[in-house]
Motif scaffolding. Structure first.
Motif, short mmCIF file in Angstrom:
data_model
loop_
_atom_site.label_atom_id
_atom_site.label_comp_id
_atom_site.label_asym_id
_atom_site.label_seq_id
_atom_site.Cartn_x
_atom_site.Cartn_y
_atom_site.Cartn_z
N GLU A 36 0.81 -1.22 0.00
CA GLU A 36 0.00 0.00 0.00
C GLU A 36 0.85 1.28 0.00
OE1 GLU A 36 -2.61 -0.42 3.29
OE2 GLU A 36 -1.09 -0.02 4.79
N PHE A 45 1.17 1.24 -4.10
CA PHE A 45 0.02 1.10 -5.01
C PHE A 45 -1.27 1.55 -4.34
CE2 PHE A 45 3.09 -2.09 -6.32
CZ PHE A 45 3.15 -1.88 -7.69
N PRO A 46 -2.15 2.19 -5.13
CA PRO A 46 -3.49 2.48 -4.59
C PRO A 46 -4.22 1.15 -4.34
CG PRO A 46 -3.09 3.69 -6.63
CD PRO A 46 -1.98 2.70 -6.49
N HIS A 47 -5.26 1.22 -3.52
CA HIS A 47 -6.05 0.02 -3.22
C HIS A 47 -6.74 -0.46 -4.50
CE1 HIS A 47 -8.07 -2.90 -0.96
NE2 HIS A 47 -9.19 -2.26 -0.71
N ARG A 83 -10.77 2.27 -13.98
CA ARG A 83 -11.40 1.28 -13.10
C ARG A 83 -12.58 0.59 -13.80
NH1 ARG A 83 -9.95 0.92 -7.49
NH2 ARG A 83 -7.95 1.96 -7.45
N TYR A 116 -0.07 7.58 -10.61
CA TYR A 116 -0.52 7.47 -9.22
C TYR A 116 0.56 7.84 -8.20
CZ TYR A 116 1.32 2.70 -9.71
OH TYR A 116 2.10 1.61 -9.95
N ARG A 121 -0.29 10.34 -5.19
CA ARG A 121 0.08 10.02 -3.80
C ARG A 121 0.79 11.22 -3.15
NH1 ARG A 121 1.16 5.33 -0.64
NH2 ARG A 121 -0.08 4.20 -2.13
N ALA A 123 -2.27 3.18 4.47
CA ALA A 123 -3.56 2.54 4.12
C ALA A 123 -4.58 3.61 3.75
CB ALA A 123 -4.06 1.71 5.29
N ASP A 124 -4.59 4.73 4.49
CA ASP A 124 -5.54 5.81 4.18
C ASP A 124 -5.25 6.38 2.80
OD1 ASP A 124 -6.73 5.61 6.68
OD2 ASP A 124 -5.28 6.98 7.61
N ALA A 166 -3.74 4.95 0.28
CA ALA A 166 -4.09 3.97 -0.76
C ALA A 166 -5.59 3.96 -1.00
CB ALA A 166 -3.60 2.58 -0.36
N GLN A 198 -6.68 7.21 -2.73
CA GLN A 198 -6.25 7.22 -4.14
C GLN A 198 -7.28 6.59 -5.06
OE1 GLN A 198 -2.02 5.83 -3.82
NE2 GLN A 198 -1.97 6.91 -5.76
N GLU A 199 -7.94 5.53 -4.56
CA GLU A 199 -8.89 4.85 -5.45
C GLU A 199 -10.13 5.70 -5.69
OE1 GLU A 199 -10.45 1.15 -4.10
OE2 GLU A 199 -11.09 1.94 -2.17
N LEU A 253 -18.02 9.39 -6.45
CA LEU A 253 -16.66 9.23 -6.96
C LEU A 253 -16.65 9.93 -8.31
CD1 LEU A 253 -16.32 5.53 -5.97
CD2 LEU A 253 -15.05 7.40 -4.98
N GLU A 286 -12.29 8.13 -14.97
CA GLU A 286 -11.51 7.01 -15.54
C GLU A 286 -12.20 5.68 -15.25
OE1 GLU A 286 -7.25 7.38 -14.45
OE2 GLU A 286 -7.96 9.32 -13.77
N TRP A 287 -13.29 5.44 -15.92
CA TRP A 287 -14.05 4.21 -15.73
C TRP A 287 -14.04 3.38 -17.01
CZ3 TRP A 287 -14.84 4.05 -10.81
CH2 TRP A 287 -15.21 5.18 -10.08
#
Lengths: 342, 273
Positions: free
Chosen positions: A57, A60-62, A121, B156, B160, B177-178, B180, B183-184, B209, B213-214
């Motif tokens: 983590e 990389f993003p989740h 995504r 990314y 970040r 973790a937060d 990451a 970022q999504e 969201l 970018e889908w």
């Protein structure tokens, strides 16, 4: 989606696609479904492998590279040694992993399924308002659906599998033939039959003796054999309206070849006396009168053809009882003997 | 062009834009909302100013407002002067621009009126340099004529960094973790990267969201279901009636799912909707 839903979905999907209820296979699939979430130290698997999840983590993003076709392909190659333990284990690992990340496609954030080619995504459906929020109350609804799917799958495979239940519902001779092919070496196969004969309606439960094609088979009715086919079968003794196969008691089946060289058939009968056998093959008999009952109303297990100086007996699923009229004769030829023991 | 960031994450694009303008060509920078067009324009301007190139920065507005802004920057008038009519001012500005090398910089050029765009097109034909920023613009008049640089989503790693910088500015602590997880929610969009940190700070859950970018996976799912139709042909090929019927039923289920999925209301492709 939560770990619980990943687990339930992957075991249901593995059970349905692999047609198994083996707990080890399903547990492997369930465990593998948690693996994609190793990219988050907040997930169950991330907590177990904390240093690794923290490392991932940081870079990389989740839901990116662990939730991609790329990673699935790497796993498919890396898990090949598992295939030596059993292909079911291999495919369970792959299906479990794939289901683990694919389910997240239905969440609001989706997954970068095409990493590293694209970070875009993958989502289903396109409208974000219709997608799920991870940990929302709606997830309980899906938990119930996945659990129900697994229970259905368990029930289906305990009863012989999807196709068997389907063919049983259709009640066609092809279904009975498939059941016979799959189980006749370990179990007796019965058919709950209702159909038409030239003498009228027939219905009841009969033992399937042998297959003659993929949609015709022989049944034993009292001491005679009858050929059963579908309603279009003109040469069959029974044209079936409904034929549902049923797996019966366990048996042991062995097959052997017996050669006779001018030897008395009585010796053959004595040798196999007291055993349940089915004999097929061809015998050359002396040119003597033989009285074999021959009827158009039933399947003739033995047919005699006369030659210039001998006779030929063709046997097809003949029982010891069928051989009795040949008791006093000597014969030459080769026979395949199928012995059935309880 | 109000940005707190001092880091340029698009060095390659910046250098290309600067080289283009120094080489005597105009450039149009386009990108979706929040992707960093204004930030890039800001860094390009800093670079051009350091090379002593005169920049005439204009905000989108009416033709009169734009002409007044240009006239003031070209020192044709002062703020205390009474400005002439628009046609006269237009002629004076055009004449002044002919005798000097300068770059007209306009961000959000997609907001310019047709009258302004026509005049700018005229200036462009007379050799005036432009640095324009716009959302994916309509393919017409000046937008069609200028060389176009389209900004892609940021890598990314940069997103970040932006999240970490914003968190530092707001004096909040984010674990890896937060970061990451945040970022999504923003894809490669730097504006959203800043916004999600603020949302995190005030405890908002990510209901919307916004990034664009889908990849819609619905057709893939439908295609996979329709592939089940093959079972029908296999059944027919091997003479298995049950498999043939079963495959047929699966094909019907696939078609029903298709019908259902395509009847769902579609989401907007625009950011923020």
């Amino acid at each position: 989606m939560t770990a619980k839903n990943h687990f339930l979905f992957s075991i249901a999907a593995s059970s349905l696609t692999l047609g198994t209820i083996d707990p080890f296979v399903l547990l492997l699939a369930g465990a593998m479904s948690l693996l994609p979430d190793i990219d988050s130290s907040k997930s169950v698997i991330g907590k177990i492998f904390f240093p690794l999840s923290r490392l991932i983590e940081r870079y990389f993003p989740h839901r990116t590279f662990t939730h991609s076709f790329f990673m699935t392909a790497i796993l498919a190659i890396g898990a090949i040694p598992l295939a030596f333990e059993g292909t079911e284990f291999y495919f369970a690992a792959l299906i479990g992993f794939f289901c683990g990340w694919f389910l997240d496609v239905f969440t609001k954030a989706g997954v970068s399924a095409f990493y590293p080619m694209s970070m875009a995504r993958l989502v289903i459906p396109a409208n974000p308002a219709l997608r799920l929020s991870t940990g929302s109350k709606n997830e309980w609804f899906f938990s119930v659906i996945f659990l129900a799917l697994f229970v259905i799958s368990f029930q289906l495979h305990s009863s012989g599998g999807v196709m068997q239940i389907f063919t049983s519902l259709l009640a066609q001779p092809t279904g009975v033939a498939e059941l016979y092919l799959a189980h006749s070496n370990k179990n007796r196969i019965y058919v709950n039959l209702s159909g038409q004969t030239s003498a009228g309606q027939i219905s009841g439960k009969y033992e399937v003796v042998s297959l003659l094609s993929n949609n015709t088979f022989l049944i034993r009715k009292e001491n005679s054999l009858l050929l059963v086919g579908d309603s279009q079968c003109l040469h069959c003794h029974v044209r079936s309206d409904s034929a549902k196969g049923e797996i019966g008691e366990a048996i042991y089946v062995s097959t052997q070849e017996v050669r006779l060289n001018d030897q008395p058939i009585s010796k053959f009968i004595e040798h196999f006396s007291g055993r349940e056998i089915l004999v097929s093959g061809e015998l050359t008999l002396p040119n003597e009168e033989v009285n074999i009952p021959n009827s158009q109303m039933q399947f003739n297990a033995i047919t005699i053809a006369a030659n210039l100086d001998s006779k030929t007996a063709r046997l097809q699923n003949a029982s010891l009882e069928d051989l009795r009229p040949l008791f006093r004769l000597t014969a030459s030829g080769s026979l395949i003997v199928k012995t059935i023991t309880q | 062009m109000n940005f707190k960031t001092n880091s340029c994450y698009r060095e390659k694009e910046k250098n290309l834009a600067v080289a283009t303008l120094l080489g005597g060509n105009s450039i149009l920078v386009v990108g979706k909302a929040g992707i960093g067009v204004s930030a890039l324009l800001k860094f390009v301007c800093i670079e051009l100013e350091s090379k002593n190139l005169k920049l005439l920065k204009v905000a989108p507005g009416s033709i009169k407002q734009i002409l007044v802004s240009l006239a003031l920057q070209l020192l044709l008038y002062t703020e205390d002067d009474k400005f002439p009519t628009s046609p006269r001012l237009q002629r004076e500005v055009s004449e002044k621009l002919e005798f000097q090398t300068s770059v007209i910089v306009i961000d959000e050029a997609n907001r310019l009126s047709i009258a302004v765009r026509s005049w700018l097109e005229e200036l462009h034909e007379n050799g005036q340099l432009f640095l324009l920023g716009a959302k994916p613009a309509l393919a017409r008049d000046i937008f069609l004529k200028l060389p176009r640089m389209e900004l892609k989503p940021l890598d990314y790693e940069f997103i970040r960094k932006i999240i970490s910088e914003t968190a530092e500015e707001l004096q909040i602590e984010l674990t890896p973790a937060d970061v990451a997880t945040l970022q999504e929610r923003c894809g490669g969009n730097p504006m959203l990267a800043r916004r999600v940190v603020r949302e995190y700070q005030i405890g908002l859950k990510p209901n919307a969201l916004d990034h664009t970018e889908w990849i819609n996976g619905t057709p893939f799912l439908i295609a996979a279901l329709i592939c089940l139709t093959m079972i029908r042909f296999i059944g027919r090929g091997i003479g298995d009636t049950n498999l043939y019927i079963f495959g047929g039923m699966l094909a019907v289920v696939g078609s029903l799912v298709r019908l259902f999925m395509f009847s769902l209301p579609k989401g907007s492709k625009k950011l923020g909707e």
